[in-house]
Design an enzyme around this catalytic site. Sequence first.
Site, mmCIF file in Angstrom:
data_model
loop_
_atom_site.group_PDB
_atom_site.id
_atom_site.type_symbol
_atom_site.label_atom_id
_atom_site.label_comp_id
_atom_site.label_asym_id
_atom_site.label_seq_id
_atom_site.Cartn_x
_atom_site.Cartn_y
_atom_site.Cartn_z
ATOM 1 N N ASN A 22 44.209 -79.036 46.152
ATOM 2 C CA ASN A 22 44.749 -77.606 46.380
ATOM 3 C C ASN A 22 43.375 -76.664 46.873
ATOM 4 O O ASN A 22 43.818 -76.264 47.965
ATOM 5 C CB ASN A 22 44.831 -77.174 45.014
ATOM 6 N N SER B 16 54.573 -73.325 45.188
ATOM 7 C CA SER B 16 53.438 -72.942 44.385
ATOM 8 C C SER B 16 52.228 -73.092 44.996
ATOM 9 O O SER B 16 52.116 -73.566 46.465
ATOM 10 C CB SER B 16 53.109 -73.987 43.159
ATOM 11 N N CYS B 17 51.209 -72.454 44.781
ATOM 12 C CA CYS B 17 49.778 -72.803 45.607
ATOM 13 C C CYS B 17 49.607 -74.069 45.752
ATOM 14 O O CYS B 17 49.683 -74.887 44.977
ATOM 15 C CB CYS B 17 48.609 -72.100 44.998
ATOM 16 N N PRO B 18 48.945 -74.426 47.025
ATOM 17 C CA PRO B 18 48.516 -73.507 48.022
ATOM 18 C C PRO B 18 49.774 -73.391 49.352
ATOM 19 O O PRO B 18 49.287 -73.041 50.310
ATOM 20 C CB PRO B 18 47.542 -74.226 48.644
#
Lengths: 131, 190
Positions: A22, B16-18
């Site tokens: 992420n 959702s992130c990212p």
Amino acid sequence: MSTKVAIIASNGGQFDAYKVFNIATAAAATEAEVAIFFTFEGLNLIHKQAHQQLPLPAGREQFAEGFQKANVPGIPELVAMAQELGVRMIGCQMTMDVMNLTKDEFIDGIEVGGAVTFLDFAKDANVTLSF
Amino acid sequence: MADISVNVTVDCKGLSCPMPIVRTKKAMDQLEAGQVIEVLATDRGSLADMQGWAKNTGHQYLGTLEDGEVLKHYLRKSRPEELKEAANYPHTISNEELQSKLAASEDIVTLDVREPAEYAFGHIPGAVSIPLGDLEARLSELDPEDSIHVVCRTGSRSDLACHLLAEHGFQYVSNVVPGMSAWTGPIGNQ
């Protein structure tokens, strides 16, 4: 000059993988230059089979549903995205030797190198993270 | 707030992130400088992320509207030349001078040549909105005898607009420098 982000991934669980990928994809999408050094159990994160089904921490298996509900992309999807965004992935040669693993057991597009390969990138990084 | 016209909309609802950032980056890469993007997201974290992303990439974060669960983010792809303040139209006026003229209710026209989305998120009250790209086609909406003060974000687009107006016989045209990026006077968003 663009921001440089250097990441060390040394743990092999699913939570660890999300932290690493992420941050890496978000940074690369923000036009940072990103390199990840995979060492010890972190190698699981780029192992062809292992990265498809990384374990959740013991007793935290219920989070699998949470990941699905929040529509969080799977790890293989995040890895592909990171590669598409130009994230450099470096497998640690020494750990691969210890674990008797060869480069072809890992996903395509990775580099293999020693500690200095990473240090050479990280020496002027703006952000250095270890997971 | 009126409808905001954009060049492209990216739907990141449910992601959702990212992902909202990754999708925004990819869409932005396809845009031309000066174009505006709308990003629809349900990820609450995207509110702070979009602003941080814009700050780090040099693009312009215009603002966010909330429509129920959906966050609508507006961003504009910046032009490299906007980063320098090379205004060469000879007649300029400072933000402060314009502000005092407006406060004194002088008979002037303020012309805002930014994109509609930029205008929508904050402009000088009473300013006329005509984006630079539409100006030539919409000259008839302006009076060549008026005293026109042209404003944009940094003085670059308004400089081009001043040249264009002067070429078409407008005599009393001034470029407001630096423009909205440093505007401290009253702001409207109607």
